[in-house]
Design a protein around this motif. Structure first.
Motif, PDB file in Angstrom:
ATOM      1  N   SER A  98       0.853  -1.191   0.000  1.00  0.00           N
ATOM      2  CA  SER A  98       0.000   0.000   0.000  1.00  0.00           C
ATOM      3  C   SER A  98       0.883   1.234   0.000  1.00  0.00           C
ATOM      4  CB  SER A  98      -0.915  -0.013   1.230  1.00  0.00           C
ATOM      5  OG  SER A  98      -1.532   1.246   1.407  1.00  0.00           O
ATOM      6  N   LEU A  99       0.626   2.155  -0.914  1.00  0.00           N
ATOM      7  CA  LEU A  99       1.409   3.384  -0.975  1.00  0.00           C
ATOM      8  C   LEU A  99       1.219   4.200   0.294  1.00  0.00           C
ATOM      9  CD1 LEU A  99       3.232   5.325  -2.495  1.00  0.00           C
ATOM     10  CD2 LEU A  99       1.205   6.238  -3.655  1.00  0.00           C
ATOM     11  N   SER A 100       0.016   4.248   0.808  1.00  0.00           N
ATOM     12  CA  SER A 100      -0.222   5.013   2.035  1.00  0.00           C
ATOM     13  C   SER A 100       0.526   4.405   3.216  1.00  0.00           C
ATOM     14  CB  SER A 100      -1.727   5.053   2.331  1.00  0.00           C
ATOM     15  OG  SER A 100      -2.262   3.738   2.450  1.00  0.00           O
ATOM     16  N   ALA A 101       0.553   3.068   3.296  1.00  0.00           N
ATOM     17  CA  ALA A 101       1.289   2.417   4.382  1.00  0.00           C
ATOM     18  C   ALA A 101       2.793   2.647   4.236  1.00  0.00           C
ATOM     19  CB  ALA A 101       0.981   0.923   4.399  1.00  0.00           C
ATOM     20  N   GLU A 102       3.278   2.615   3.001  1.00  0.00           N
ATOM     21  CA  GLU A 102       4.704   2.861   2.776  1.00  0.00           C
ATOM     22  C   GLU A 102       5.059   4.303   3.125  1.00  0.00           C
ATOM     23  OE1 GLU A 102       6.908   0.656   2.189  1.00  0.00           O
ATOM     24  OE2 GLU A 102       5.444  -0.955   1.969  1.00  0.00           O
ATOM     25  N   LEU A 103       4.124   5.206   2.914  1.00  0.00           N
ATOM     26  CA  LEU A 103       4.347   6.611   3.263  1.00  0.00           C
ATOM     27  C   LEU A 103       4.513   6.757   4.773  1.00  0.00           C
ATOM     28  CD1 LEU A 103       4.491   9.275   1.657  1.00  0.00           C
ATOM     29  CD2 LEU A 103       2.084   9.636   2.232  1.00  0.00           C
ATOM     30  N   VAL A 104       3.658   6.073   5.520  1.00  0.00           N
ATOM     31  CA  VAL A 104       3.763   6.105   6.982  1.00  0.00           C
ATOM     32  C   VAL A 104       5.075   5.476   7.437  1.00  0.00           C
ATOM     33  CG1 VAL A 104       2.730   5.269   9.121  1.00  0.00           C
ATOM     34  CG2 VAL A 104       1.256   6.097   7.272  1.00  0.00           C
ATOM     35  N   GLY A 105       5.434   4.331   6.821  1.00  0.00           N
ATOM     36  CA  GLY A 105       6.684   3.676   7.187  1.00  0.00           C
ATOM     37  C   GLY A 105       7.895   4.529   6.860  1.00  0.00           C
ATOM     38  N   ALA A 106       7.861   5.222   5.723  1.00  0.00           N
ATOM     39  CA  ALA A 106       8.970   6.097   5.346  1.00  0.00           C
ATOM     40  C   ALA A 106       9.126   7.237   6.347  1.00  0.00           C
ATOM     41  CB  ALA A 106       8.739   6.648   3.941  1.00  0.00           C
ATOM     42  N   LYS A 107       7.998   7.794   6.790  1.00  0.00           N
ATOM     43  CA  LYS A 107       8.048   8.889   7.759  1.00  0.00           C
ATOM     44  C   LYS A 107       8.700   8.435   9.059  1.00  0.00           C
ATOM     45  CE  LYS A 107       5.076  12.274  10.063  1.00  0.00           C
ATOM     46  NZ  LYS A 107       3.683  12.783  10.216  1.00  0.00           N
ATOM     47  N   ALA A 108       8.306   7.241   9.524  1.00  0.00           N
ATOM     48  CA  ALA A 108       8.864   6.725  10.781  1.00  0.00           C
ATOM     49  C   ALA A 108      10.352   6.416  10.642  1.00  0.00           C
ATOM     50  CB  ALA A 108       8.094   5.481  11.207  1.00  0.00           C
ATOM     51  N   ALA A 109      10.735   5.804   9.507  1.00  0.00           N
ATOM     52  CA  ALA A 109      12.138   5.440   9.315  1.00  0.00           C
ATOM     53  C   ALA A 109      13.023   6.671   9.199  1.00  0.00           C
ATOM     54  CB  ALA A 109      12.269   4.566   8.066  1.00  0.00           C
ATOM     55  N   LEU A 110      12.557   7.678   8.465  1.00  0.00           N
ATOM     56  CA  LEU A 110      13.352   8.897   8.307  1.00  0.00           C
ATOM     57  C   LEU A 110      13.449   9.674   9.613  1.00  0.00           C
ATOM     58  CD1 LEU A 110      11.989  10.001   4.808  1.00  0.00           C
ATOM     59  CD2 LEU A 110      14.271   9.097   5.308  1.00  0.00           C
ATOM     60  N   ARG A 111      12.347   9.656  10.374  1.00  0.00           N
ATOM     61  CA  ARG A 111      12.368  10.343  11.666  1.00  0.00           C
ATOM     62  C   ARG A 111      13.376   9.687  12.597  1.00  0.00           C
ATOM     63  NH1 ARG A 111      10.107   9.030  16.330  1.00  0.00           N
ATOM     64  NH2 ARG A 111       8.826   7.421  15.340  1.00  0.00           N
ATOM     65  N   ALA A 112      13.426   8.345  12.582  1.00  0.00           N
ATOM     66  CA  ALA A 112      14.369   7.642  13.448  1.00  0.00           C
ATOM     67  C   ALA A 112      15.812   7.923  13.055  1.00  0.00           C
ATOM     68  CB  ALA A 112      14.099   6.138  13.390  1.00  0.00           C
ATOM     69  N   ALA A 113      16.037   8.219  11.778  1.00  0.00           N
ATOM     70  CA  ALA A 113      17.396   8.520  11.305  1.00  0.00           C
ATOM     71  C   ALA A 113      17.716  10.006  11.399  1.00  0.00           C
ATOM     72  CB  ALA A 113      17.551   8.044   9.869  1.00  0.00           C
ATOM     73  N   ASP A 114      16.833  10.790  12.015  1.00  0.00           N
ATOM     74  CA  ASP A 114      17.016  12.239  12.153  1.00  0.00           C
ATOM     75  C   ASP A 114      17.144  12.932  10.797  1.00  0.00           C
ATOM     76  OD1 ASP A 114      16.888  12.246  14.941  1.00  0.00           O
ATOM     77  OD2 ASP A 114      19.025  11.743  15.111  1.00  0.00           O
ATOM     78  N   ILE A 115      16.343  12.467   9.833  1.00  0.00           N
ATOM     79  CA  ILE A 115      16.301  13.080   8.503  1.00  0.00           C
ATOM     80  C   ILE A 115      14.978  13.820   8.364  1.00  0.00           C
ATOM     81  CG2 ILE A 115      16.283  12.647   6.018  1.00  0.00           C
ATOM     82  CD1 ILE A 115      17.935  10.145   6.516  1.00  0.00           C
ATOM     83  N   GLU A 116      15.064  15.078   8.001  1.00  0.00           N
ATOM     84  CA  GLU A 116      13.861  15.868   7.816  1.00  0.00           C
ATOM     85  C   GLU A 116      13.125  15.375   6.570  1.00  0.00           C
ATOM     86  OE1 GLU A 116      12.516  20.497   6.870  1.00  0.00           O
ATOM     87  OE2 GLU A 116      14.588  20.021   7.473  1.00  0.00           O
ATOM     88  N   ALA A 117      11.854  15.069   6.736  1.00  0.00           N
ATOM     89  CA  ALA A 117      11.084  14.495   5.631  1.00  0.00           C
ATOM     90  C   ALA A 117       9.946  15.426   5.243  1.00  0.00           C
ATOM     91  CB  ALA A 117      10.524  13.128   6.025  1.00  0.00           C
ATOM     92  N   GLU A 118       9.857  15.718   3.976  1.00  0.00           N
ATOM     93  CA  GLU A 118       8.743  16.485   3.415  1.00  0.00           C
ATOM     94  C   GLU A 118       7.907  15.517   2.591  1.00  0.00           C
ATOM     95  OE1 GLU A 118       8.076  20.084   0.213  1.00  0.00           O
ATOM     96  OE2 GLU A 118       9.811  20.205   1.569  1.00  0.00           O
ATOM     97  N   LEU A 119       6.811  15.054   3.194  1.00  0.00           N
ATOM     98  CA  LEU A 119       6.013  13.997   2.585  1.00  0.00           C
ATOM     99  C   LEU A 119       4.585  14.473   2.324  1.00  0.00           C
ATOM    100  CD1 LEU A 119       7.116  11.103   4.971  1.00  0.00           C
ATOM    101  CD2 LEU A 119       8.064  11.637   2.734  1.00  0.00           C
ATOM    102  N   PRO A 120       3.945  13.933   1.292  1.00  0.00           N
ATOM    103  CA  PRO A 120       2.531  14.254   1.059  1.00  0.00           C
ATOM    104  C   PRO A 120       1.673  13.731   2.205  1.00  0.00           C
ATOM    105  CG  PRO A 120       3.541  13.281  -0.895  1.00  0.00           C
ATOM    106  CD  PRO A 120       4.506  13.089   0.230  1.00  0.00           C
TER     107      PRO A 120
END
Length: 311
Positions: A187-209
């Motif tokens: 699911s693209l929406s689920a992958e979006l949520v997973g990407a947000k969590a993974a980037l946040r854990a790596a201290d990477i600023e994420a600009e996501l839809p």
């Protein structure tokens, strides 16, 4: 296992020798019968391609018709000739049927081989996408939890991160089982949520839809794989501080400001991008990955306009 046929030149030479011997016996023997030609036609029907069988067998039968009509009773009657032609035609048909069956068996073996190869490629691609992202995220979150525990400033966050690691491990195991069974849906929406969590854990600023409604429904699963792989490579190789993800109706872009990104990945020309390119090709799309002029990396997945028109 099918036996490899002899070369055509060998088979043709053998049939020509048999045909010559049959005609010698037919002409030299006073009571030589046209039924001798049946044996030759039988061999040709099973050994030669149709064009050669028709050429040699047809010529021989036509010559036999002339011979019988000129020397009636010496080599057989018109009834014998009709029987020879009928039996020869039946044998030719049987020979073609056997050849067709052999071809079908060979085609079925080839199809089975291709099916096994395709399934292996699917498993390799799916397991790469699943385990690559999940293990990378687990590594990042475990490292974050370790750093929090070492500082001792926020033990509750460490517990939260460890809990998320456990959940990711369970989810990855479930995904692997579903992939092996070919029941897994991305699911693209689920992958979006997973990407947000993974980037946040790596201290990477994420600009996501915020939503994926503007992406065509039939493309969301494929774009989900693209997002997963691109984010995984950013976490592994980019050393980025910021990641931007943008969606369109038939396109997806992932952009980072790191020093490597996807382009620096060891498997940039291997399973990762190649697998994504295969997924996009299946829906009529293309994948572009390139270094940005001002640094970082850009991955763009886009569906060809033909799909838009066809729909």
């Amino acid at each position: 296992m099918l036996l490899r046929p002899r070369p055509l030149a060998v088979r043709l030479s053998f049939c020509l020798v048999m045909l010559l011997l049959a005609w010698l016996m037919l002409l030299l023997e006073t009571d030589g019968s046209v039924y001798l030609l049946i044996y030759v036609v039988t061999v040709m029907s099973f050994a030669l391609p149709p064009i050669w069988t028709l050429a040699l067998g047809g010529t021989s039968l036509a010559a036999a018709v002339v011979l019988v009509l000129l020397q009636t009773g010496q080599h057989g009657s018109p009834g014998d000739l009709a029987a020879v032609i009928g039996v020869s035609s039946a044998l030719f048909s049987i020979g073609r049927l056997i050849t067709t069956v052999r071809s079908l068996r060979a085609a079925n073996q080839e199809i089975a081989t291709l099916a096994v190869t395709a399934e292996r490629e699917r498993l390799a691609r799916d397991l790469h996408d699943i385990l690559g992202h999940s293990l990378t995220t687990i590594t990042v979150k475990a490292g974050l939890a370790r750093r929090v525990l070492e500082t001792g400033n926020d033990p509750e966050r460490a517990v939260t991160e460890i809990g998320e690691v456990e959940g990711l491990a369970r989810s990855a195991l479930s995904d692997v089982r579903a992939t092996v069974s070919d029941y897994r849906e991305v699911s693209l929406s689920a992958e979006l949520v997973g990407a947000k969590a993974a980037l946040r854990a790596a201290d990477i600023e994420a600009e996501l839809p915020q939503a994926v409604d503007n992406v065509r429904p039939e493309l969301q699963q494929t774009f989900g794989y693209v997002l997963r792989e691109a984010v995984t490579n950013v976490l592994r190789h980019a050393q980025a501080r910021q990641v931007k993800v943008r969606f369109g109706r038939t396109w997806l872009e992932i952009e980072d400001d790191g020093v490597g990104g996807v382009g620096a990945a060891p498997d940039a020309s291997g399973n990762g991008l190649r697998g994504l390119a295969e997924r996009l090709a299946a829906v009529g799309g293309t994948l572009h990955a390139r270094q940005r002029a001002d640094g970082g990396f850009l991955v763009r997945a886009e569906v060809k306009p033909a799909l838009e028109v066809a729909s």
